[in-house]
Design an enzyme around this catalytic site. Structure first.
Site, PDB file in Angstrom:
ATOM      1  N   ARG A  71       0.824  -1.218   0.000  1.00  0.00           N
ATOM      2  CA  ARG A  71       0.000   0.000   0.000  1.00  0.00           C
ATOM      3  C   ARG A  71       0.854   1.262   0.000  1.00  0.00           C
ATOM      4  O   ARG A  71       0.510   2.260  -0.627  1.00  0.00           O
ATOM      5  CB  ARG A  71      -0.952  -0.031   1.196  1.00  0.00           C
ATOM      6  CG  ARG A  71      -2.005  -1.128   1.009  1.00  0.00           C
ATOM      7  CD  ARG A  71      -2.821  -1.323   2.240  1.00  0.00           C
ATOM      8  NE  ARG A  71      -3.592  -0.144   2.564  1.00  0.00           N
ATOM      9  CZ  ARG A  71      -3.983   0.162   3.800  1.00  0.00           C
ATOM     10  NH1 ARG A  71      -3.661  -0.604   4.824  1.00  0.00           N
ATOM     11  NH2 ARG A  71      -4.687   1.241   4.023  1.00  0.00           N
ATOM     12  N   GLN A 102     -10.255  10.208   7.695  1.00  0.00           N
ATOM     13  CA  GLN A 102      -9.928   8.869   8.204  1.00  0.00           C
ATOM     14  C   GLN A 102      -8.819   8.269   7.338  1.00  0.00           C
ATOM     15  O   GLN A 102      -8.327   7.192   7.616  1.00  0.00           O
ATOM     16  CB  GLN A 102     -11.160   7.974   8.132  1.00  0.00           C
ATOM     17  CG  GLN A 102     -12.336   8.471   8.940  1.00  0.00           C
ATOM     18  CD  GLN A 102     -13.607   7.726   8.566  1.00  0.00           C
ATOM     19  OE1 GLN A 102     -13.899   6.664   9.094  1.00  0.00           O
ATOM     20  NE2 GLN A 102     -14.364   8.278   7.641  1.00  0.00           N
ATOM     21  N   ASP A 105      -3.494   8.347   3.630  1.00  0.00           N
ATOM     22  CA  ASP A 105      -2.672   8.448   2.412  1.00  0.00           C
ATOM     23  C   ASP A 105      -2.031   9.808   2.189  1.00  0.00           C
ATOM     24  O   ASP A 105      -1.299   9.989   1.210  1.00  0.00           O
ATOM     25  CB  ASP A 105      -3.513   8.044   1.186  1.00  0.00           C
ATOM     26  CG  ASP A 105      -4.808   8.864   1.065  1.00  0.00           C
ATOM     27  OD1 ASP A 105      -4.832  10.032   1.501  1.00  0.00           O
ATOM     28  OD2 ASP A 105      -5.797   8.315   0.532  1.00  0.00           O
ATOM     29  N   HIS A 120      -6.831   8.545  11.692  1.00  0.00           N
ATOM     30  CA  HIS A 120      -6.326   7.161  11.688  1.00  0.00           C
ATOM     31  C   HIS A 120      -4.845   7.074  11.322  1.00  0.00           C
ATOM     32  O   HIS A 120      -4.380   6.021  10.898  1.00  0.00           O
ATOM     33  CB  HIS A 120      -7.178   6.291  10.743  1.00  0.00           C
ATOM     34  CG  HIS A 120      -8.590   6.100  11.238  1.00  0.00           C
ATOM     35  ND1 HIS A 120      -9.620   5.664  10.440  1.00  0.00           N
ATOM     36  CD2 HIS A 120      -9.134   6.294  12.476  1.00  0.00           C
ATOM     37  CE1 HIS A 120     -10.740   5.586  11.156  1.00  0.00           C
ATOM     38  NE2 HIS A 120     -10.472   5.974  12.390  1.00  0.00           N
ATOM     39  N   CYS A 131      10.948   1.695  21.557  1.00  0.00           N
ATOM     40  CA  CYS A 131      11.564   2.945  22.033  1.00  0.00           C
ATOM     41  C   CYS A 131      10.935   4.184  21.407  1.00  0.00           C
ATOM     42  O   CYS A 131      11.264   5.310  21.782  1.00  0.00           O
ATOM     43  CB  CYS A 131      13.068   2.940  21.790  1.00  0.00           C
ATOM     44  SG  CYS A 131      13.530   3.187  20.069  1.00  0.00           S
TER      45      CYS A 131
HETATM   46  C1  BJW Z   1     -16.960   6.702  -2.833  1.00  0.00           C
HETATM   47  C2  BJW Z   1     -16.284   6.571  -4.040  1.00  0.00           C
HETATM   48  C3  BJW Z   1     -16.002   7.759  -4.753  1.00  0.00           C
HETATM   49  C4  BJW Z   1     -16.516   4.593  -3.182  1.00  0.00           C
HETATM   50  N1  BJW Z   1     -16.386   8.936  -4.257  1.00  0.00           N
HETATM   51  N2  BJW Z   1     -17.324   7.871  -2.361  1.00  0.00           N
HETATM   52  C5  BJW Z   1     -18.904   1.560  18.631  1.00  0.00           C
HETATM   53  C6  BJW Z   1     -19.736   0.605  18.095  1.00  0.00           C
HETATM   54  C7  BJW Z   1     -19.181  -0.546  17.508  1.00  0.00           C
HETATM   55  C8  BJW Z   1     -17.806  -0.745  17.462  1.00  0.00           C
HETATM   56  C9  BJW Z   1     -16.992   0.218  17.986  1.00  0.00           C
HETATM   57  C10 BJW Z   1     -17.540   1.342  18.573  1.00  0.00           C
HETATM   58  N3  BJW Z   1     -16.497   2.126  19.008  1.00  0.00           N
HETATM   59  C11 BJW Z   1     -15.349   1.512  18.701  1.00  0.00           C
HETATM   60  C12 BJW Z   1     -15.617   0.338  18.101  1.00  0.00           C
HETATM   61  C13 BJW Z   1     -14.590  -0.627  17.609  1.00  0.00           C
HETATM   62  C14 BJW Z   1     -13.995  -0.231  16.274  1.00  0.00           C
HETATM   63  C15 BJW Z   1     -15.100  -0.125  15.229  1.00  0.00           C
HETATM   64  O1  BJW Z   1     -15.580   0.924  14.903  1.00  0.00           O
HETATM   65  N4  BJW Z   1     -15.481  -1.246  14.657  1.00  0.00           N
HETATM   66  C16 BJW Z   1     -16.533  -1.259  13.623  1.00  0.00           C
HETATM   67  C17 BJW Z   1     -15.980  -1.921  12.373  1.00  0.00           C
HETATM   68  C18 BJW Z   1     -17.737  -1.946  14.158  1.00  0.00           C
HETATM   69  N5  BJW Z   1     -13.245   1.016  16.381  1.00  0.00           N
HETATM   70  C19 BJW Z   1     -11.997   1.046  16.848  1.00  0.00           C
HETATM   71  O2  BJW Z   1     -11.436   0.052  17.242  1.00  0.00           O
HETATM   72  C20 BJW Z   1     -11.309   2.412  16.895  1.00  0.00           C
HETATM   73  N6  BJW Z   1     -10.714   2.640  18.155  1.00  0.00           N
HETATM   74  C21 BJW Z   1     -11.444   2.844  19.242  1.00  0.00           C
HETATM   75  O3  BJW Z   1     -12.651   2.871  19.214  1.00  0.00           O
HETATM   76  O4  BJW Z   1     -10.707   3.017  20.407  1.00  0.00           O
HETATM   77  C22 BJW Z   1     -11.409   2.928  21.641  1.00  0.00           C
HETATM   78  C23 BJW Z   1     -11.266   1.497  22.099  1.00  0.00           C
HETATM   79  C24 BJW Z   1     -10.072   1.097  22.643  1.00  0.00           C
HETATM   80  C25 BJW Z   1      -9.953  -0.209  23.095  1.00  0.00           C
HETATM   81  C26 BJW Z   1     -11.019  -1.094  22.965  1.00  0.00           C
HETATM   82  C27 BJW Z   1     -12.206  -0.676  22.373  1.00  0.00           C
HETATM   83  C28 BJW Z   1     -12.336   0.639  21.941  1.00  0.00           C
HETATM   84  C29 BJW Z   1     -10.146   2.460  15.920  1.00  0.00           C
HETATM   85  C30 BJW Z   1     -10.588   2.359  14.506  1.00  0.00           C
HETATM   86  C31 BJW Z   1      -9.359   2.335  13.586  1.00  0.00           C
HETATM   87  C32 BJW Z   1      -9.754   2.102  12.125  1.00  0.00           C
HETATM   88  N7  BJW Z   1      -8.568   1.831  11.369  1.00  0.00           N
HETATM   89  C33 BJW Z   1      -8.693   1.610   9.940  1.00  0.00           C
HETATM   90  C34 BJW Z   1      -7.321   1.134   9.417  1.00  0.00           C
HETATM   91  C35 BJW Z   1      -6.328   2.284   9.351  1.00  0.00           C
HETATM   92  C36 BJW Z   1      -4.989   1.826   8.887  1.00  0.00           C
HETATM   93  C37 BJW Z   1      -4.978   1.318   7.469  1.00  0.00           C
HETATM   94  O5  BJW Z   1      -5.510   1.944   6.542  1.00  0.00           O
HETATM   95  O6  BJW Z   1      -4.389   0.292   7.248  1.00  0.00           O
HETATM   96  O7  BJW Z   1      -9.096   2.840   9.281  1.00  0.00           O
HETATM   97  S1  BJW Z   1      -9.993   0.489   9.522  1.00  0.00           S
HETATM   98  C38 BJW Z   1     -10.445   1.289   8.018  1.00  0.00           C
HETATM   99  O8  BJW Z   1     -11.827   1.747   8.107  1.00  0.00           O
HETATM  100  C39 BJW Z   1      -9.580   2.553   7.943  1.00  0.00           C
HETATM  101  C40 BJW Z   1     -10.578   3.590   7.492  1.00  0.00           C
HETATM  102  O9  BJW Z   1     -10.133   4.879   7.829  1.00  0.00           O
HETATM  103  C41 BJW Z   1     -11.832   3.180   8.208  1.00  0.00           C
HETATM  104  C42 BJW Z   1     -13.112   3.731   7.616  1.00  0.00           C
HETATM  105  O10 BJW Z   1     -13.314   3.252   6.318  1.00  0.00           O
HETATM  106  P1  BJW Z   1     -13.959   4.207   5.220  1.00  0.00           P
HETATM  107  O11 BJW Z   1     -13.069   5.342   4.949  1.00  0.00           O
HETATM  108  O12 BJW Z   1     -15.349   4.537   5.588  1.00  0.00           O
HETATM  109  O13 BJW Z   1     -13.894   3.248   3.917  1.00  0.00           O
HETATM  110  P2  BJW Z   1     -14.940   2.167   3.374  1.00  0.00           P
HETATM  111  O14 BJW Z   1     -14.233   1.327   2.398  1.00  0.00           O
HETATM  112  O15 BJW Z   1     -15.639   1.497   4.466  1.00  0.00           O
HETATM  113  O16 BJW Z   1     -16.056   3.060   2.615  1.00  0.00           O
HETATM  114  C43 BJW Z   1     -15.762   3.734   1.415  1.00  0.00           C
HETATM  115  C44 BJW Z   1     -16.991   4.539   1.004  1.00  0.00           C
HETATM  116  O17 BJW Z   1     -16.657   5.306  -0.139  1.00  0.00           O
HETATM  117  C45 BJW Z   1     -18.199   3.676   0.624  1.00  0.00           C
HETATM  118  O18 BJW Z   1     -19.351   4.192   1.255  1.00  0.00           O
HETATM  119  C46 BJW Z   1     -18.309   3.858  -0.894  1.00  0.00           C
HETATM  120  O19 BJW Z   1     -19.642   3.806  -1.374  1.00  0.00           O
HETATM  121  C47 BJW Z   1     -17.707   5.216  -1.079  1.00  0.00           C
HETATM  122  N8  BJW Z   1     -17.087   5.472  -2.389  1.00  0.00           N
HETATM  123  N9  BJW Z   1     -16.019   5.270  -4.324  1.00  0.00           N
HETATM  124  C48 BJW Z   1     -17.036   8.991  -3.114  1.00  0.00           C
HETATM  125  N10 BJW Z   1     -15.328   7.706  -5.989  1.00  0.00           N
HETATM  126 ZN    ZN Z   2      13.579   1.129  19.083  1.00  0.00          ZN
END
Ligand code: BJW
Ligand code: ZN
Length: 261
Positions: A71, A102, A105, A120, A131
């Site tokens: 990536r 979020q 990139d 994120h 460290c």
């Molecule tokens: C277009 C298009 C075009 C297509 N034009 N649009 C409450 C309820 C339930 C669960 C939780 C909650 N609170 C926390 C949680 C747990 C969890 C969570 O949310 N899980 C859910 C999946 C249920 N959250 C976490 O763990 C977060 N931390 C946290 O809450 O800490 C507190 C905690 C601590 C300890 C224990 C418990 C809680 C952290 C979340 C981190 C997310 N990380 C990622 C990876 C980042 C690194 C990497 O990239 O490798 O972030 S996951 C991934 O999803 C990435 C994204 O930023 C994120 C969101 O995705 P996004 O951007 O919405 O993408 P898509 O693919 O889902 O959608 C794309 C959209 O674009 C679609 O709608 C298309 O239609 C559209 N589209 N082409 C415009 N041309």
């Molecule tokens: Zn180190």
């Protein structure tokens, strides 16, 4: 493409002082970065939990690094698209404009947006888990094995937020403040499933903002928004900018005429 946005949307934007753009993977799709979910998403084959969490990394750092290295290479080779650039132009029309993303990139900054909060993390940064010392992508990509710290031997990881990890506190606090004082919030290209970020548009609405969603598909957020603009961000955002600028010009001309008469 000829889309005429509603009077209501254009007048809310024209009257706004503070605007927030909240972005997700869809905004970068037209630059060539695959989204996470859906049939073409990078996670169509992998479950997010298999790769984007610290346990998976500790169990199999080579697999997770293989994914991130691929990536990093894709992201380094692509450029911002018309949607990113329209957000840069929009910024000039309001006294306060923030991009809360979020995406990891770095494309909003590369396009020229000046106030960007990355919830994120950023794939261009890496750090030692033991460290804390930082490593550049150039350091990392030149390593053939799983990257380890030259100072302490700890594992090096990308500076992104994985599931179960806290979001960066300062970026989060700034984002909440921007959202609470927004007159208009645009939620663009996100599926609105990942929390706590997905709660920000709802917070904006409860704080009095006019809530707009831009997405080719309906999402979990759609039923809560004031306007749903169906389409891709690289198409809709430049059109919105164009019609807003035209409206401001008309208003300016009307004001000049009134002054003269
Ligand atoms: C277009 C298009 C075009 C297509 N034009 N649009 C409450 C309820 C339930 C669960 C939780 C909650 N609170 C926390 C949680 C747990 C969890 C969570 O949310 N899980 C859910 C999946 C249920 N959250 C976490 O763990 C977060 N931390 C946290 O809450 O800490 C507190 C905690 C601590 C300890 C224990 C418990 C809680 C952290 C979340 C981190 C997310 N990380 C990622 C990876 C980042 C690194 C990497 O990239 O490798 O972030 S996951 C991934 O999803 C990435 C994204 O930023 C994120 C969101 O995705 P996004 O951007 O919405 O993408 P898509 O693919 O889902 O959608 C794309 C959209 O674009 C679609 O709608 C298309 O239609 C559209 N589209 N082409 C415009 N041309
Ligand atoms: Zn180190």
């Amino acid at each position: 493409m000829n889309i005429k946005f509603s009077e209501r949307l254009l007048s809310r934007l024209a009257a706004a002082d503070a605007v927030v753009a909240f972005t997700g993977a869809g905004v970068s799709a037209e630059s060539g970065v695959p989204t996470f979910r859906g049939t073409d998403g990078i996670w169509a084959k992998f479950k997010p939990e298999e790769l984007a969490n610290v346990d998976a990394f500790m169990r199999n750092p080579a697999l997770v690094w293989e994914w991130y290295a691929a990536r990093k290479k894709i992201i380094a080779a692509i450029t911002p698209n018309a949607g990113h650039y329209a957000l840069v132009q929009l910024e000039r029309l309001f006294s306060s404009f923030a991009v809360i993303t979020q995406n990891i990139d770095n494309l909003h900054r590369r396009a020229g947006s000046s106030r960007v909060y990355e919830l994120h993390g950023n794939i261009e940064r890496n750090y030692c888990m033991k460290c804390g010392v930082d490593y550049s992508n150039a350091d990392i990509l030149s390593m053939t094995e799983v990257p380890v710290c030259s100072r302490c031997g700890g594992l090096v990881r990308p500076d992104v937020v994985w599931f179960g990890e806290l979001l960066p506190e300062e970026e989060w606090n700034h984002s909440v403040r921007a959202v609470e004082s927004a007159d208009v919030m645009l939620s663009i290209g996100t599926s609105s499933v990942v929390h706590p970020a997905a709660g920000l548009p709802i917070l904006a609405k409860h704080s009095g903002a006019f809530l707009v969603e831009i997405n080719p598909e309906r999402t979990l957020l759609t039923e809560n928004v004031d306007e749903f603009l169906k389409g891709t961000s690289a198409v809709i955002l430049p059109l919105l900018l164009e019609q807003l600028v035209a409206l401001e010009k008309q208003d300016h001309l009307a004001r000049e005429k009134t002054k003269k008469s």
